[in-house]
Design a protein around this motif. Structure first.
Motif, mmCIF file in Angstrom:
data_model
loop_
_atom_site.group_PDB
_atom_site.id
_atom_site.type_symbol
_atom_site.label_atom_id
_atom_site.label_comp_id
_atom_site.label_asym_id
_atom_site.label_seq_id
_atom_site.Cartn_x
_atom_site.Cartn_y
_atom_site.Cartn_z
ATOM 1 N N GLN A 148 0.814 -1.217 0.000
ATOM 2 C CA GLN A 148 0.000 0.000 0.000
ATOM 3 C C GLN A 148 0.843 1.262 0.000
ATOM 4 O OE1 GLN A 148 -3.133 -0.491 -0.735
ATOM 5 N NE2 GLN A 148 -2.564 -2.656 -0.599
ATOM 6 N N GLY A 149 2.160 1.117 0.091
ATOM 7 C CA GLY A 149 3.064 2.263 0.006
ATOM 8 C C GLY A 149 2.806 3.278 1.099
ATOM 9 N N LYS A 150 2.602 4.521 0.713
ATOM 10 C CA LYS A 150 2.412 5.580 1.712
ATOM 11 C C LYS A 150 1.110 5.426 2.492
ATOM 12 C CE LYS A 150 0.262 8.854 -1.421
ATOM 13 N NZ LYS A 150 0.247 10.186 -1.958
ATOM 14 N N GLU A 151 0.203 4.599 2.013
ATOM 15 C CA GLU A 151 -1.067 4.367 2.705
ATOM 16 C C GLU A 151 -0.986 3.209 3.705
ATOM 17 O OE1 GLU A 151 -3.762 6.296 2.351
ATOM 18 O OE2 GLU A 151 -2.714 7.532 0.877
ATOM 19 N N MET A 152 0.162 2.550 3.816
ATOM 20 C CA MET A 152 0.253 1.355 4.665
ATOM 21 C C MET A 152 0.035 1.655 6.142
ATOM 22 S SD MET A 152 4.147 0.125 4.726
ATOM 23 C CE MET A 152 5.371 0.912 5.718
ATOM 24 N N ASP A 153 0.217 2.905 6.570
ATOM 25 C CA ASP A 153 -0.028 3.247 7.971
ATOM 26 C C ASP A 153 -1.506 3.191 8.325
ATOM 27 O OD1 ASP A 153 2.660 3.611 8.404
ATOM 28 O OD2 ASP A 153 2.594 5.762 7.963
ATOM 29 N N ARG A 154 -2.365 3.139 7.331
ATOM 30 C CA ARG A 154 -3.812 3.036 7.568
ATOM 31 C C ARG A 154 -4.255 1.600 7.793
ATOM 32 N NH1 ARG A 154 -6.509 5.711 2.619
ATOM 33 N NH2 ARG A 154 -8.375 5.228 3.816
ATOM 34 N N VAL A 155 -3.344 0.638 7.586
ATOM 35 C CA VAL A 155 -3.664 -0.784 7.686
ATOM 36 C C VAL A 155 -2.869 -1.412 8.832
ATOM 37 C CG1 VAL A 155 -3.662 -2.994 6.460
ATOM 38 C CG2 VAL A 155 -4.053 -0.877 5.190
ATOM 39 N N LEU A 181 -7.565 -3.983 -2.050
ATOM 40 C CA LEU A 181 -7.280 -3.213 -0.843
ATOM 41 C C LEU A 181 -6.860 -1.782 -1.201
ATOM 42 C CD1 LEU A 181 -7.130 -3.258 2.212
ATOM 43 C CD2 LEU A 181 -4.831 -4.171 2.042
ATOM 44 N N THR A 182 -6.071 -1.633 -2.251
ATOM 45 C CA THR A 182 -5.677 -0.303 -2.717
ATOM 46 C C THR A 182 -6.902 0.512 -3.101
ATOM 47 O OG1 THR A 182 -3.561 -1.151 -3.516
ATOM 48 C CG2 THR A 182 -4.297 0.950 -4.434
ATOM 49 N N GLY A 183 -7.829 -0.105 -3.820
ATOM 50 C CA GLY A 183 -9.059 0.591 -4.208
ATOM 51 C C GLY A 183 -9.903 0.990 -3.006
ATOM 52 N N LEU A 184 -10.009 0.093 -2.030
ATOM 53 C CA LEU A 184 -10.785 0.414 -0.828
ATOM 54 C C LEU A 184 -10.177 1.592 -0.071
ATOM 55 C CD1 LEU A 184 -11.665 -3.132 0.507
ATOM 56 C CD2 LEU A 184 -13.293 -1.355 -0.106
ATOM 57 N N LEU A 185 -8.863 1.591 0.062
ATOM 58 C CA LEU A 185 -8.198 2.693 0.765
ATOM 59 C C LEU A 185 -8.363 4.001 0.006
ATOM 60 C CD1 LEU A 185 -4.915 0.937 1.920
ATOM 61 C CD2 LEU A 185 -6.848 1.594 3.341
ATOM 62 N N LYS A 186 -8.263 3.942 -1.316
ATOM 63 C CA LYS A 186 -8.387 5.146 -2.126
ATOM 64 C C LYS A 186 -9.801 5.711 -2.070
ATOM 65 C CE LYS A 186 -7.988 6.810 -6.839
ATOM 66 N NZ LYS A 186 -7.843 6.431 -8.242
ATOM 67 N N ASN A 187 -10.789 4.846 -2.141
ATOM 68 C CA ASN A 187 -12.179 5.300 -2.203
ATOM 69 C C ASN A 187 -12.775 5.614 -0.825
ATOM 70 O OD1 ASN A 187 -12.341 5.102 -5.017
ATOM 71 N ND2 ASN A 187 -12.741 2.921 -4.894
ATOM 72 N N ASN A 188 -12.058 5.291 0.238
ATOM 73 C CA ASN A 188 -12.583 5.525 1.580
ATOM 74 C C ASN A 188 -11.586 6.319 2.423
ATOM 75 O OD1 ASN A 188 -15.165 3.896 1.670
ATOM 76 N ND2 ASN A 188 -13.718 2.392 0.886
ATOM 77 N N GLU A 189 -11.018 7.341 1.851
ATOM 78 C CA GLU A 189 -10.027 8.146 2.555
ATOM 79 C C GLU A 189 -10.617 8.850 3.787
ATOM 80 O OE1 GLU A 189 -8.336 10.788 -0.275
ATOM 81 O OE2 GLU A 189 -7.128 9.222 -1.195
ATOM 82 N N ASN A 190 -11.912 9.122 3.741
ATOM 83 C CA ASN A 190 -12.518 9.901 4.820
ATOM 84 C C ASN A 190 -12.847 9.085 6.069
ATOM 85 O OD1 ASN A 190 -14.468 8.460 3.473
ATOM 86 N ND2 ASN A 190 -16.058 10.001 3.716
ATOM 87 N N ILE A 191 -12.768 7.754 6.013
ATOM 88 C CA ILE A 191 -13.101 6.993 7.215
ATOM 89 C C ILE A 191 -11.891 6.352 7.875
ATOM 90 C CG2 ILE A 191 -15.461 6.513 6.514
ATOM 91 C CD1 ILE A 191 -14.581 3.631 5.935
ATOM 92 N N GLY A 192 -10.736 6.567 7.372
ATOM 93 C CA GLY A 192 -9.557 6.031 8.060
ATOM 94 C C GLY A 192 -8.471 5.600 7.155
#
Length: 189
Positions: free
Chosen positions: A103-110, A178-189
């Motif tokens: 998830q790269g820079k988004e991995m802290d959300r997981v 998982l990448t798509g879920l993180l991208k499309n749900n930025e506002n919930i976490g």
């Protein structure tokens, strides 16, 4: 010369054209919804009924009290199994680490969570595979659907169960989803 007299039929055609332009989108939406259903929206993982995961007793491996609510605000990849899991367990731990790292820079959300269902201690080799993972001992039955020891569950930042992936899932498909879920749900976490 007398000016031309407008015909009444020209006005009717204009009225019909305006009505057709106004009604066409409504008619198209009904046809699309009830007749020609779009085929998209397929997911790789098994969609679960989106509902909160009920609270249940957990502890750390050392015996301190814990809960999944401690990790609220993060997407959770959850595996449920005993400490005596065979080869599928280290493979799943490795796969979960790769799903997160991809998830790269988004991995802290997981966050990754292993819910241990027995009283034994995991082996040193298994703990090495689980480096950086939250390991919790389930003191109550785990309230997740389906065969618990055969899947990896995705829980959203609000505490809702979302998806279940088989442990033998194709990593690229899980990572893409998982990448798509993180991208499309930025506002919930």
């Amino acid at each position: 010369m007398n000016p031309p007299v407008p015909r009444a039929s020209n006005g009717r055609w204009a009225l019909f054209a305006v009505l057709a332009v106004a009604i066409a989108p409504i008619l198209a939406s009904y046809l699309t919804y009830y007749v020609w259903k779009p085929a998209g929206g397929k997911s790789y993982g098994e969609l679960l009924p989106v509902q909160p995961v009920p609270a249940f007793k957990l502890s750390t491996l050392e015996g301190a009290s814990a809960s999944l609510a401690d990790l609220k605000g993060k997407w959770l990849l959850v595996m449920v199994d005993s400490t005596r899991c065979e080869q599928s367990c280290p493979d799943a731990l490795y796969a979960m680490r790769q799903y997160r790292l991809a998830q790269g820079k988004e991995m802290d959300r997981v966050e990754r969570v292993w819910l241990v269902t027995d009283a034994a201690q995991p082996s040193a080799a298994t703990l090495k595979q689980a480096d950086g993972m939250h390991i919790r001992r389930a003191l109550d039955p785990v309230p997740l659907p389906r065969q618990l020891d055969g899947g990896i569950y995705l829980i959203d930042p609000l505490g809702n169960q979302v998806m279940r992936y088989p442990r033998t899932a194709e990593p690229r498909k899980v990572i893409k989803e998982l990448t798509g879920l993180l991208k499309n749900n930025e506002n919930i976490g």
